[in-house]
Scaffold this motif. Sequence first.
Motif, PDB file in Angstrom:
ATOM      1  N   SER A 113      95.933  15.921  -3.369  1.00  0.00           N
ATOM      2  CA  SER A 113      96.694  15.712  -4.732  1.00  0.00           C
ATOM      3  C   SER A 113      96.602  16.727  -5.566  1.00  0.00           C
ATOM      4  O   SER A 113      97.678  17.159  -6.318  1.00  0.00           O
ATOM      5  N   GLY A 114      95.393  17.130  -5.909  1.00  0.00           N
ATOM      6  CA  GLY A 114      95.157  18.354  -6.884  1.00  0.00           C
ATOM      7  C   GLY A 114      95.997  19.401  -6.424  1.00  0.00           C
ATOM      8  O   GLY A 114      96.724  20.118  -7.219  1.00  0.00           O
ATOM      9  N   TYR A 119     100.882  22.763  -7.187  1.00  0.00           N
ATOM     10  CA  TYR A 119     102.159  23.622  -6.421  1.00  0.00           C
ATOM     11  C   TYR A 119     103.665  23.185  -7.535  1.00  0.00           C
ATOM     12  O   TYR A 119     104.212  24.077  -7.697  1.00  0.00           O
ATOM     13  N   LEU A 120     103.458  21.847  -8.088  1.00  0.00           N
ATOM     14  CA  LEU A 120     104.656  21.540  -9.182  1.00  0.00           C
ATOM     15  C   LEU A 120     104.430  22.480 -10.276  1.00  0.00           C
ATOM     16  O   LEU A 120     105.547  23.107 -10.668  1.00  0.00           O
ATOM     17  N   THR A 121     103.144  22.803 -10.590  1.00  0.00           N
ATOM     18  CA  THR A 121     103.192  23.760 -11.834  1.00  0.00           C
ATOM     19  C   THR A 121     103.558  25.308 -11.418  1.00  0.00           C
ATOM     20  O   THR A 121     104.213  25.961 -12.018  1.00  0.00           O
ATOM     21  N   TYR A 122     103.292  25.531 -10.322  1.00  0.00           N
ATOM     22  CA  TYR A 122     103.816  27.030  -9.623  1.00  0.00           C
ATOM     23  C   TYR A 122     105.204  27.105  -9.717  1.00  0.00           C
ATOM     24  O   TYR A 122     105.897  28.166  -9.910  1.00  0.00           O
ATOM     25  N   ILE A 145     103.762  25.553   1.326  1.00  0.00           N
ATOM     26  CA  ILE A 145     104.482  24.051   0.919  1.00  0.00           C
ATOM     27  C   ILE A 145     105.882  24.230   0.580  1.00  0.00           C
ATOM     28  O   ILE A 145     106.655  23.487   1.169  1.00  0.00           O
ATOM     29  N   GLU A 146     106.154  25.330   0.090  1.00  0.00           N
ATOM     30  CA  GLU A 146     107.603  25.687  -0.130  1.00  0.00           C
ATOM     31  C   GLU A 146     108.363  25.745   1.091  1.00  0.00           C
ATOM     32  O   GLU A 146     109.583  25.109   1.181  1.00  0.00           O
TER      33      GLU A 146
END
Length: 352
Positions: A113-114, A119-122, A145-146
């Motif tokens: 989760s962290g 990743y969303l911040t990236y 992940i992308e």
Amino acid sequence: MAKPRVFVSSTYFDLKYVRASLDVFIKSLGYEPILSEKGDIAYAHDRALDESCYREAESSDLFVLIIGGRYGSESGADAAGSKGFYERYESITKTEYETAARRDVPIYIFIESGVYAEYLTYQRNKGLESINYAHVDSVNIFRLIEEILAKPRNNQVKTFERYDDIESWLRDQWAGLFRDLLARQSESQQLTALTEQVNQLSQINETMKNYLEAVLSKTVDNSQALISSEEGRLKRARINALIRANNWFKYFNKEADIGLSRFINLVSECEGVEDFSKKIAKEGLEVRVVDHIRMTLEHSAEAKRDLVDAISIVKSNGYVDSGINVDEDSNNFTSTLNSPKFRKRRTSNKED
């Protein structure tokens, strides 16, 4: 009995407890886990160690990918030392995943989760190398992940905080996979039954067409011969449909490469299982194949029942090799209506 082989892919040191728990869980389901640290991978002496991992990932039945805060070692025999945070390279874990994806192995992906939150911040701050990310050791994790999320399918992602999140989701997913398999088998059986019905209707339609041609061509004096011919053809079509559905024919066809007509001719001459075992030696088969078929009949009561059913189907339907030709691929029949005698008769009637 063969067991489903489940490859578990992740970095080791940060996720070793998760991997150990997954090993126990997968075994509890009766499946075979594949984890490198458990000695489940056979390493080839003439290849780089990671190539053996890719081979096992490719041959697995299910693939579990766990993404934590570490990206992992570089893949390939010429891998260099440590890498910078923003330096792009391919890790062993990523290559294992890509290998399984190319073969379309069902993949189940878990992201801490962290890590997913960062990743969303990236995603919102691409190109800004001034940001310090607390949960990951390489920006390549975000790139992986992308790539996963950009795929059109086989990319279902589940975030987790505890190991229990992983086990619960996998249990539900694999139960659903099994249920879907049963549903597809049922649909396949229904489709087979529907196909046989369509084939039978096709034969009846062919018979009606032949009757109509006979009437229009005024072959009244040959009507009884035509009717007898068509009844024989339809009877042969019914036998073909029943034999195609017989499990012994399916097995025998696969093992001996003997088609439908030849099989029907063979069983029509047999009085029972022992007679069949004797006659197959005269069919020009390899000795190895004959021995294997005989051994199957000797040790399998189900095989004997299926063979007896096939013999009964042929004999109870009064099978006679009347010279009607059967095209086993198209299921088309050439009846006596198309024989030279009937063609000549129709032509003479038309001239009258």
